[in-house]
Structures are given as C-alpha cells and as structure tokens.
Design a protein around this motif. Structure first.
Motif, PDB file in Angstrom:
ATOM      1  N   LYS A 143       9.762   8.271 -15.775  1.00 46.27           N
ATOM      2  CA  LYS A 143       8.858   9.253 -16.369  1.00 46.27           C
ATOM      3  C   LYS A 143       7.845   9.761 -15.341  1.00 46.27           C
ATOM      4  O   LYS A 143       7.544  10.953 -15.286  1.00 46.27           O
ATOM      5  CB  LYS A 143       8.143   8.641 -17.567  1.00 46.27           C
ATOM      6  N   SER A 144       7.324   8.847 -14.529  1.00 45.34           N
ATOM      7  CA  SER A 144       6.351   9.243 -13.504  1.00 45.34           C
ATOM      8  C   SER A 144       6.996  10.155 -12.475  1.00 45.34           C
ATOM      9  O   SER A 144       6.392  11.133 -12.011  1.00 45.34           O
ATOM     10  CB  SER A 144       5.758   8.007 -12.827  1.00 45.34           C
ATOM     11  N   GLN A 203       9.431  12.155 -12.956  1.00 45.79           N
ATOM     12  CA  GLN A 203       9.645  13.455 -13.593  1.00 45.79           C
ATOM     13  C   GLN A 203       8.328  14.217 -13.752  1.00 45.79           C
ATOM     14  O   GLN A 203       8.257  15.431 -13.540  1.00 45.79           O
ATOM     15  CB  GLN A 203      10.287  13.249 -14.970  1.00 45.79           C
ATOM     16  N   THR A 204       7.275  13.498 -14.100  1.00 46.97           N
ATOM     17  CA  THR A 204       5.976  14.137 -14.360  1.00 46.97           C
ATOM     18  C   THR A 204       5.329  14.665 -13.089  1.00 46.97           C
ATOM     19  O   THR A 204       4.777  15.776 -13.066  1.00 46.97           O
ATOM     20  CB  THR A 204       5.022  13.131 -15.038  1.00 46.97           C
ATOM     21  N   GLY A 229      11.651  13.999 -10.144  1.00 45.46           N
ATOM     22  CA  GLY A 229      12.380  13.165 -11.095  1.00 45.46           C
ATOM     23  C   GLY A 229      13.309  12.176 -10.432  1.00 45.46           C
ATOM     24  O   GLY A 229      13.952  11.362 -11.104  1.00 45.46           O
ATOM     25  N   GLU A 263       9.130   3.682 -17.006  1.00 43.40           N
ATOM     26  CA  GLU A 263       7.856   4.271 -16.590  1.00 43.40           C
ATOM     27  C   GLU A 263       8.002   4.964 -15.237  1.00 43.40           C
ATOM     28  O   GLU A 263       7.425   6.040 -15.007  1.00 43.40           O
ATOM     29  CB  GLU A 263       6.784   3.187 -16.524  1.00 43.40           C
ATOM     30  N   LEU A 280      16.211   6.222 -16.122  1.00 46.34           N
ATOM     31  CA  LEU A 280      15.830   6.038 -17.524  1.00 46.34           C
ATOM     32  C   LEU A 280      16.852   5.174 -18.253  1.00 46.34           C
ATOM     33  O   LEU A 280      16.498   4.250 -19.000  1.00 46.34           O
ATOM     34  CB  LEU A 280      15.713   7.406 -18.197  1.00 46.34           C
ATOM     35  N   HIS A 284      16.621  11.154 -12.516  1.00 45.87           N
ATOM     36  CA  HIS A 284      15.768  10.767 -13.641  1.00 45.87           C
ATOM     37  C   HIS A 284      16.565  10.115 -14.770  1.00 45.87           C
ATOM     38  O   HIS A 284      16.209   9.043 -15.272  1.00 45.87           O
ATOM     39  CB  HIS A 284      15.019  12.001 -14.170  1.00 45.87           C
TER      40      HIS A 284
END
Length: 639
Positions: free
Chosen positions: A334-335, A337-338, A342, A331, A83, A79
């Motif tokens: 983040k997706s 990870q969400t 991650g 994005e 990022l 992740h």
C-alpha cells in the motif's frame, strides 16, 4: 568432451538414493495431483512426494505443516503480487514471512489442505514456486535496483525473464539436474547481490568498447566462483546458459550428493575443459573475458534513501534478520502504491526497497506506519545484517540464529555507536552457510560451545575479513566455539578498534584490509579480543588493551607475542618488563628479575594464571618464550 566423459565414468559406479527416487515419476505428475493430495491430507501423500517431488515446487514437509518458497526473479514485485503474498501469509501462514538471501519470500506453517489454495492464489498474480528446491535452477538474483540505480549499466531483468521462460516454466527442465544450481547476474558497478557466490555468475564487464558479462563458475559454501575467462553479451546469455545447463545435466555427477555441485566437476576437469564443452554444445566460440567492472560494495550500504536515474528515490526498509509478516507486506504494498510506483524490490541482505518515490513524497512515506515500525532498526548494525532461518523453522539449525543476530545488533549499537561506518555481519545457523557468513566483514556460524561451568550452550565460530569488492574473498576463522554471550564482547573490541582508527567514512571491509590483516596476524587479533574479554568482562578491570596504530612486529607471531606481553605488563603493573639500557632495543635491554606471579604481586586483581601467561610471553630467554598465540588462548580459558 573426452575429459568430461572420463570424469563422469569415474564417478558413475553408483547413483545416490535421490536419483533413484527421481526415476519413479515426473514431478509434474505430483503437481497435477496437488488438489487431490490436499483433499486426502497426509494419508494421500506418497513418501517420495514428501521427500523429494514437492520440493521441486517449493514445498517442504515439516511434519505438521509445510514451508513454501515463492520464486521472485531478481526480487522484483509489483503491487498486486506483494499484496497477494501478504494476504496469503495472513490467511494461511500464521502471518509470518521470511525474506531470504535469494531475494524471495518463504512462508511457513501452511497446512496440507491449503497447499492447492495457496499455489492457486499466487499463480493468479503471476507468482510461481517452481524450482525453488531440490535439483533445480533456483531463484536468479541481481541488483535490487536493477534498471533504476545510477550505477546500473545493463538492465538484467529482461534477460532473467527469458531464462525463466526458457527453463523454469518448462516442465522438461524440472528436476533434471544432478544438483541445485544457483545463478546471479549483475549489470551494475556495485556488488549488491553477492555476485561471485553462485554456480553461474554473469558479472558486468567491458570488452572492446562493449558492455556485457564476464562469466564466473562453480561457487559453493566456503568457495567463491572461478573466472571462466569468457565474455558474453546480453543477447548471448540465454543460449550460453542453455548450453551450460545441458553440459552440466549430461556430465554432472549423480553419486555422492555432497560432491555433486558444479564446483566438483570443475575441480576434476578444469574450467577450460568445461568451457570448451559448453562452446561445442552451443556451437559458438565466445570471446575471452573482458574487464570486470564491479568496483565497490553495494551503493545502498549505510543509506536508506537512494537517488535514482529518473530523480525519484528508492527507500530501503530495514527488516531485522529478514523477519517480516503478511500484515507488513500488505502495508508495504500500500505504501509503495501511495507514495511511488507500487513496485517493491527484495534484497539479498533480507531487506526491501520501495522504489520510484518522488522527493516530495518522502516525508509522507517516512511518517507512514510501515517505516515508523521499522525505524528502530535503522542503524549501522541492522542495515547490513543477514541471518538464515535457525532452529525455529529449520531442522538443520544449531542455534536460534535470527534472534541471536538481532540481540547482538542491539548490544553493539548500545556499546559502539559509530558514525559514517559500514559493517556487514552475516549469521549462519549451521555449517551449510545459508547466511553467507563466509564473505561477511564479521561472520558467525552456529555451533554448540561450553560455558565457564562446562555446560553445553549455543555458540558461534567467528569469522573476519570477508570481501565482496571487485572479487569476493572468504573470511578467516578468528575464534571457534565461543558461547554467544561471550562472542558479542569479542566483536565489540573489533568494532572499538574500527571506530578508533578508521578513516572518515571507511568501510569495515576496507579498514580490515588496511589495518587488521595488513598489520597483524589473525592469531594476534584473536588474542587481542580474548585478552580484553578476560580483563574487562571476567576480571572487571577498568583497562583496555589496544592495538598499535603502527605496529613494529611485522605480523611475525613470535614478535607479536613478545610486544603484546610487554604492553600487558606495563598496562597491568605500570612498570616496564625490561629496564632501559642506553643504545639497546627492548629485546636486548636488561630484563627485570621476576617470577611467574610477578604481575599478580604488583597488581593483586590479576590472577596467577594470567600472570603466568604474561611471563611466558616475555620470558628473559627467547627460547623459553611462548611461540604461538594458540597455546595462550587455551591458557586464558583457565583465568
């Protein structure tokens, strides 16, 4: 090692200019000066630094700015790394990212004053750019679902990590090889990383009840790797690889850079002699090859959701031609990870996976902004498409390439929508072949062509029949120097035939083997697409010349010519070229007494030149008939 010494001696009459440059200094000296160079700008940049040494760290001087390759072993990103790449791209690279066929990312438009900042930002999250250019061991590729997929037998990332630590992070290995060195390692049953297309290929194999790797060596553009008849276990890979690189470093050629890849040394000394030298260098007698286990194409072909061993999913985001952005990478991070672990996995076909997504999170992910944005590309022609940089960011490019690939995919999706199908289309902007067009189902190599008015326009050579199952196989040239505006129609007719005759979920690769190459010569297939282009696109006739499902000509060109001519005559006139005679085959039947322009007389919409072509294909006297399709293809250009 006598044979290697003799081969090297024969190629040591002179050394190339790059070797002279490499002798000037250590690459690490230049790396240590990056902050100083950034502060001084182009005035502080030595010519040899720009021409060679910075490339060892992925930095390519484009005149006004720099391109940067970021090394991502096996294409795996956590992740924080994804990022950071997105943030760097946003801040320093015009928010532009290319996903490359070596499962890494390429940043563009980096200003010289920002080089040190960018490298420092990447290093903070464990990302390196070392040895991504020049005469070095390039990014190692493997199955993007390594360690996760059901068909993965040996997890290879731990092996790759050992190789990275042993060679990539070791300054003593930077810029010591005679030429670039590509490596692939596959521990899965499906070929998801073009495994036979590297200088050194470790391919999943089984030997006497043990899993390990068979070794293949010496691929380059247009040539697949050769079987080295050698089996190594996962534990043996690092020592074998070290010995191999030492032998190549010592005996590899350093004269003509166009002929310095490992392939050329192997061609001169033979694979067995080279392997004996590697065994001697390693002080170990490795086993003979086992049974290669690669069984199929990538299991992810044609699918976005892949069930993994732990009952979570990998979700594939289709990135057209690998054109991505820093914003979208953020994005994606983040997706990931969400909705999952991650982690992201980049693919050799320029897409990316978000992995370890629980089933209950799939609906949320599919509704996310990232997936929604790229949903439009979730179709047959984008799912398995590759396209290298092209003229926009590469000085070698002959055509724009990425936009061309995208435009053709949209065109084909609107013209030939096919269910339960898989087609791999690869685009290279020049003969260097970075788009791996040679192993595609349908490949394109950028060139210049002439349109009907004689103007010089962007064009392609079209290839067909590349293979990646069990063993890779290079494609055949189908057409040379076609304007791209015409080429898309030729591809359309290939795909219409595939759609009409394929069996259930049969891939194009399997269909090409079973139907095209089994039933017809490639010259006949070339004529087939050309005649339909002439009939439908140039003349506007509402007819379609179709291939027979069970042809009788047996791939013999003279018979193919004749049977095609008979079909064309009937298609365009509604009449038979030869009158039926009881008990006689069509070749012995009584010919109609016609003139060269007979088809034009029977069908006024057919121009005389095309009538002449058909006449030459079906002449009453066998000795007077056209003998090869190539002469007819030339004639059709005048229609």
């Amino acid at each position: 090692m006598d044979v290697l010494e003799k081969a090297l001696e024969a190629r040591s009459k002179k050394i190339n200019k790059v070797e002279t440059t490499k002798a000037l200094k250590s690459p690490m000296e230049v790396y240590a000066r990056l902050e100083e160079i950034a502060a001084a700008g182009y005035e502080g940049l030595a010519k040899e630094d720009s021409a060679y040494f910075l490339k060892c760290f992925g930095l390519f001087d484009k005149g006004e700015d720099f391109m940067l390759r970021v090394r991502i072993p096996s294409g795996q990103l956590i992740h924080e790394q994804a990022l950071r790449i997105g943030e760097v791209a946003q801040t320093y690279a015009n928010d532009y990212i290319d996903i490359s066929t070596r499962m890494q990312v390429v940043l563009h438009y980096i200003q010289i004053e920002n080089i040190a900042k960018v490298l420092h930002a990447l290093k903070e999250v464990g990302l390196s750019t070392f040895q991504t250019g020049a005469d070095n061991t390039r990014n190692t590729v493997s199955d993007p679902l390594d360690g996760l997929a059901y068909d993965n037998i040996i997890e290879t990332k731990p092996i790759v990590d050992k190789l990275e630590k042993q060679f990539i992070e070791n300054p003593e290995w930077i810029s010591t090889l005679p030429r670039k060195f590509n490596t692939g390692i596959l521990g899965s049953l499906s070929n998801s990383c073009n495994i036979f297309g590297h200088d050194c290929c470790f391919v999943l194999a089984q030997k006497e009840g043990r899993f390990g790797f068979n070794v293949y060596l010496g691929a380059r553009v247009g040539v697949q790797a050769k079987d080295a008849d050698l089996f190594v276990t996962a534990d043996e890979v690092p020592e074998f690889y070290a010995a191999l690189l030492r032998v190549f470093k010592r005996y590899g050629y350093r004269d003509n850079r166009n002929k310095n890849r490992l392939h050329f040394l192997l061609s001169d000394v033979g694979v067995p002699a080279f392997i004996e030298a590697v065994k001697e260098e390693a002080g170990k007698n490795y086993a003979e090859a086992g049974v290669t286990m690669v069984q199929s194409q990538n299991i992810a072909l044609g699918s976005n959701k892949i069930l993994l061993k732990d009952n979570t999913y990998a979700y594939k985001v289709i990135v057209p031609s690998g054109i991505f952005s820093g914003t979208d990478m953020i994005e994606a991070a983040k997706s990931a990870q969400t909705y999952g672990s991650g982690h992201l996995r980049l693919t050799y076909d320029q897409n990316l996976f978000l992995v370890n997504i629980p089933q209950e999170e799939l609906s949320g992910l599919e509704a996310s902004p990232l997936v929604a944005k790229y949903a439009a590309f979730n179709n047959l022609y984008f799912q398995d498409m590759i396209a290298c940089a092209g003229t926009h960011t590469c000085s070698f490019g002959v055509i724009p390439n990425k936009p061309d690939a995208i435009e053709m995919a949209h065109f084909l999706n609107s013209e030939v929508a096919i269910e339960n199908a898989q087609v791999r289309m690869n685009w290279s902007a020049c003969p260097k072949g970075c788009g791996i067009h040679g192993i595609a189902d349908i490949g394109f190599e950028g060139c210049k062509a002439k349109d009907e008015e004689g103007n010089r326009v962007d064009g392609v050579h079209i290839f067909i029949g590349g293979k990646i199952t069990r063993r890779a196989k290079e494609a055949h040239v189908l057409h040379k120097s076609l304007p791209i505006t015409e080429a898309k129609h030729h591809v359309k007719y290939l795909l219409k035939t595939y759609a009409g005759y394929k069996e259930r979920s049969e891939t194009f690769e399997a269909f090409e083997t079973r139907f095209f190459s089994h039933n017809y010569s490639y010259q006949a297939i070339s004529f087939f697409t050309k005649i339909n282009y002439v009939l439908r696109e140039k003349l506007g006739l509402n007819v379609m010349f179709e291939l027979d499902k069970e042809p009788t000509s047996g791939r013999r060109e003279e018979y193919e010519l004749f049977t095609f001519g008979l079909k064309l005559f009937k298609l365009l006139t509604g009449e038979k070229r030869f009158e039926a005679v009881d008990g006689l085959s069509p070749t012995l039947a009584r010919p109609r007494k016609i003139k060269r322009d007979e088809v034009s007389k029977l069908n006024p919409r057919v121009p005389p030149k095309l009538s002449e072509v058909i006449y030459n294909m079906t002449h009453e006297n066998k000795s007077e008939r056209a003998q090869v399709f190539s002469e007819l293809l030339v004639a059709l250009k005048e229609v």
